[in-house]
Structure formats: C-alpha cells, structure tokens
Design a protein around this motif. Structure first.
Motif, PDB file in Angstrom:
ATOM      1  N   LYS A   1     106.537  21.886-126.047  1.00 12.31           N
ATOM      2  CA  LYS A   1     107.843  21.313-126.364  1.00 12.31           C
ATOM      3  C   LYS A   1     107.992  19.924-125.760  1.00 12.31           C
ATOM      4  O   LYS A   1     108.312  18.975-126.455  1.00 12.31           O
ATOM      5  N   GLU A   2     107.764  19.847-124.430  1.00 10.16           N
ATOM      6  CA  GLU A   2     107.940  18.571-123.733  1.00 10.16           C
ATOM      7  C   GLU A   2     107.393  18.708-122.311  1.00 10.16           C
ATOM      8  O   GLU A   2     107.433  19.783-121.721  1.00 10.16           O
TER       9      GLU A   2
ATOM     10  N   LYS B   1     108.639  17.610-119.477  1.00 12.55           N
ATOM     11  CA  LYS B   1     109.663  17.999-118.498  1.00 12.55           C
ATOM     12  C   LYS B   1     110.031  19.468-118.608  1.00 12.55           C
ATOM     13  O   LYS B   1     110.393  20.086-117.614  1.00 12.55           O
TER      14      LYS B   1
END
Length: 126
Positions: A34-35, A37
């Motif tokens: 997803k990402e 972070k």
C-alpha cells in the motif's frame, strides 16, 4: 533436572518470539504494497509488543531454582510491569512519529498480539 526444564522453557519462548516476529514482518510486507509509511506503522505497532515480550522473556528466565523462588517471582512481576510500560511508551512514540497512521500502528499492535497468541498453535510447544 530443573535447569533442563528452564532451558527448554527458554528455548520455547524464543521460538514463540520468532514466530511472532515473522507474523509481524509478513504484515509489514503486505503493508508495503500500500505505502511505505503503512508498512512502518504496522512494523512499529507490532515491534512495540515484540520488544516488550522480548524483555519479558529475558527477565522471566533470568532467575531460576527453588532456593531463589522469591527472586524468580520478583523477576517475573518486574518483567511484566516493564513489558506493559515499554509497550505503552513505544506505542506513544509510534503515534507521535507517524501522525495520520495511528490506525495502522494499532493494527500492527493487534497483529503482534495475535502472533503471540497463535504462535503456540503454529508450533508444537511440548
């Protein structure tokens, strides 16, 4: 005899920590899709419980023997107290350094807890 039992318990505790770490790492790897972070937040939440559990295992197995039963109990309670405080402190730090990703930090924490609970099911513990 009792030293052998303690060694076996310590080895099993280390195996359980390894399973917990693997589960947390898999969750972080999925979060990476997803990402970055999100992966860091999942890792931070799971790492908070993993590090706290690691300290507890270290402290709980630091004393042994029937002659030292009071020291064993004291070490166990101290380890559990520090585990709770350390978990809370690491979660606060994760919330502070990853604003906007608090939900993922909590999800990582819950995944770490589930890893702790499911690890005995995953490996044979007796």
């Amino acid at each position: 005899m009792s030293q052998a039992l303690i060694q076996r318990g310590h080895q099993q505790a280390k195996k359980l920590l390894l399973i917990q770490a693997i589960i947390i790492m898999v969750a972080a790897a999925i979060g990476l899709l997803k990402e970055l972070k999100v992966a860091l937040a999942l890792l931070s939440g799971g790492g908070a419980i993993f590090l706290a559990n690691s300290f507890f295992v270290y402290k709980a197995f630091s004393k042994s023997g029937a002659q030292r039963s009071k020291q064993v109990v004291r070490a166990f309670y101290f380890g559990e107290t520090v585990k709770i405080v350390l978990s809370a402190a690491l979660m606060v730090a994760a919330f502070k350094f990853l604003p906007g990703f608090e939900v993922y930090v909590l999800i990582g924490f819950v995944i770490g807890l589930l890893g702790q609970w499911l690890a005995p099911v995953i490996i044979k513990t007796n």
